[in-house]
Design an enzyme around this catalytic site. Structure first.
Site, PDB file in Angstrom:
ATOM      1  N   ARG A  30      -1.361 -11.276  12.790  1.00  9.63           N
ATOM      2  CA  ARG A  30      -1.577  -9.914  12.295  1.00  9.63           C
ATOM      3  C   ARG A  30      -2.367  -9.931  10.992  1.00  9.63           C
ATOM      4  O   ARG A  30      -3.287  -9.137  10.793  1.00  9.63           O
ATOM      5  CB  ARG A  30      -0.212  -9.257  12.096  1.00  9.63           C
ATOM      6  CG  ARG A  30      -0.241  -7.801  11.654  1.00  9.63           C
ATOM      7  CD  ARG A  30       1.172  -7.284  11.560  1.00  9.63           C
ATOM      8  NE  ARG A  30       1.283  -6.101  10.738  1.00  9.63           N
ATOM      9  CZ  ARG A  30       2.350  -5.787  10.033  1.00  9.63           C
ATOM     10  NH1 ARG A  30       3.404  -6.572  10.030  1.00  9.63           N
ATOM     11  NH2 ARG A  30       2.378  -4.684   9.307  1.00  9.63           N
TER      12      ARG A  30
ATOM     13  N   ARG B 251      13.006  -9.828  14.329  1.00 11.32           N
ATOM     14  CA  ARG B 251      12.202  -9.103  15.310  1.00 11.32           C
ATOM     15  C   ARG B 251      10.964  -9.937  15.620  1.00 11.32           C
ATOM     16  O   ARG B 251      10.498 -10.724  14.792  1.00 11.32           O
ATOM     17  CB  ARG B 251      11.758  -7.745  14.748  1.00 11.32           C
ATOM     18  CG  ARG B 251      12.889  -6.818  14.378  1.00 11.32           C
ATOM     19  CD  ARG B 251      12.358  -5.446  13.969  1.00 11.32           C
ATOM     20  NE  ARG B 251      11.139  -5.529  13.182  1.00 11.32           N
ATOM     21  CZ  ARG B 251      10.423  -4.476  12.798  1.00 11.32           C
ATOM     22  NH1 ARG B 251      10.815  -3.268  13.125  1.00 11.32           N
ATOM     23  NH2 ARG B 251       9.330  -4.628  12.077  1.00 11.32           N
TER      24      ARG B 251
ATOM     25  N   ARG C 186     -10.256   1.696   9.198  1.00 10.68           N
ATOM     26  CA  ARG C 186      -9.721   0.375   9.526  1.00 10.68           C
ATOM     27  C   ARG C 186     -10.800  -0.536  10.084  1.00 10.68           C
ATOM     28  O   ARG C 186     -10.661  -1.757  10.071  1.00 10.68           O
ATOM     29  CB  ARG C 186      -8.574   0.517  10.529  1.00 10.68           C
ATOM     30  CG  ARG C 186      -7.730  -0.730  10.701  1.00 10.68           C
ATOM     31  CD  ARG C 186      -6.586  -0.476  11.647  1.00 10.68           C
ATOM     32  NE  ARG C 186      -5.634   0.475  11.130  1.00 10.68           N
ATOM     33  CZ  ARG C 186      -4.623   0.170  10.337  1.00 10.68           C
ATOM     34  NH1 ARG C 186      -4.444  -1.081   9.946  1.00 10.68           N
ATOM     35  NH2 ARG C 186      -3.787   1.091   9.925  1.00 10.68           N
TER      36      ARG C 186
ATOM     37  N   LYS D 200       0.826  -1.226   0.000  1.00 13.67           N
ATOM     38  CA  LYS D 200       0.000   0.000   0.000  1.00 13.67           C
ATOM     39  C   LYS D 200       0.853   1.265   0.000  1.00 13.67           C
ATOM     40  O   LYS D 200       0.552   2.226  -0.708  1.00 13.67           O
ATOM     41  CB  LYS D 200      -0.939   0.015   1.211  1.00 13.67           C
ATOM     42  CG  LYS D 200      -2.006  -1.033   1.212  1.00 13.67           C
ATOM     43  CD  LYS D 200      -3.075  -0.754   2.253  1.00 13.67           C
ATOM     44  CE  LYS D 200      -2.517  -0.612   3.663  1.00 13.67           C
ATOM     45  NZ  LYS D 200      -1.841  -1.835   4.142  1.00 13.67           N
TER      46      LYS D 200
END
Length: 221
Positions: free
Chosen positions: A173, A162, A89, A13
């Site tokens: 996610r 990470r 969102r 995006k």
């Protein structure tokens, strides 16, 4: 033109948003950028948002909605439209956005959805590795060290991921964002409104399709 940009994490995006802004001159409205600007300007909503961000908490919808409403009232939006990136969102945010646009005599002209299969997103998002010695960043598939298992910057041999890049974290996610995105696609269900773009090509290839479809939309307005 008044546009919304949707896509799951890793769909590209940000890259496409930059290309759309360069090509069409529409203001890029990113919630992250707006939070930073509101905090820097010390607006009341900015101070409220910062109180959550400093504690590592999600900013509540009502604060996000307020900051977006303020941004949509600025002159550049009135003159050139907008590209909303990262907002709405949630369904609540979409409904409030619709109310705010209606009260200003505006409407959404198009919802650009960059579609990428979740297995490809997993591949993109879990491939990042970082040199433990100097912090240089690589990607196992798209930007690996030139010499296998050796950092090109410092010669280090140890790499780590990470927590945000680990498969279990990325999978969760994506699942959360997929559910939210599907809700939004159902909300903006008018086939004349949704612009679905295949996000599997190179950034240039994807933007070529984006441009073709935006130009077609623009001609119909």
């Amino acid at each position: 033109m008044n546009l919304i940009l949707l896509g799951l994490p890793g769909a590209g995006k940000g890259t496409q948003a930059a290309s759309i802004v360069d090509e069409y001159g529409v203001p890029h409205i990113s919630t992250g950028d707006m939070f930073r600007e509101a905090i820097k300007s010390e607006t009341e909503l900015g101070k409220e948002a910062n109180s959550y961000i400093e504690k590592g908490e999600l900013v509540p919808d009502e604060v996000t909605n307020g900051i977006v409403k303020e941004r949509l009232e600025e002159n550049d939006v009135k003159e050139n439209g907008f590209l909303l990136d990262g907002y709405p969102r949630t369904l609540n945010q979409a409904e409030v956005l619709n109310e705010n646009l209606s009260s200003a005599g505006l409407e959404v002209d198009g919802v650009i959805y960059i579609k990428v299969d979740t297995d490809v997103l997993m591949e993109r998002l879990t491939g990042r590795i970082i040199c433990a010695d100097c912090g240089a960043t690589y990607h196992k598939l798209f930007n690996p060290p030139k010499v296998e298992d050796t950092c090109g910057q410092c010669g280090g041999k140890e790499f780590y991921q990470r927590e945000d890049d680990k498969p279990e974290t990325v999978k969760r996610r994506i699942e959360i964002n997929e559910s939210l995105t599907n809700d939004l696609l159902n909300y903006y269900s008018d086939p004349d409104l949704i612009i679905t773009v295949n996000g599997l090509g190179t950034p240039d290839e994807v933007f070529k399709e984006v441009k073709e479809k935006i130009d077609k939309l623009k001609a119909s307005l």
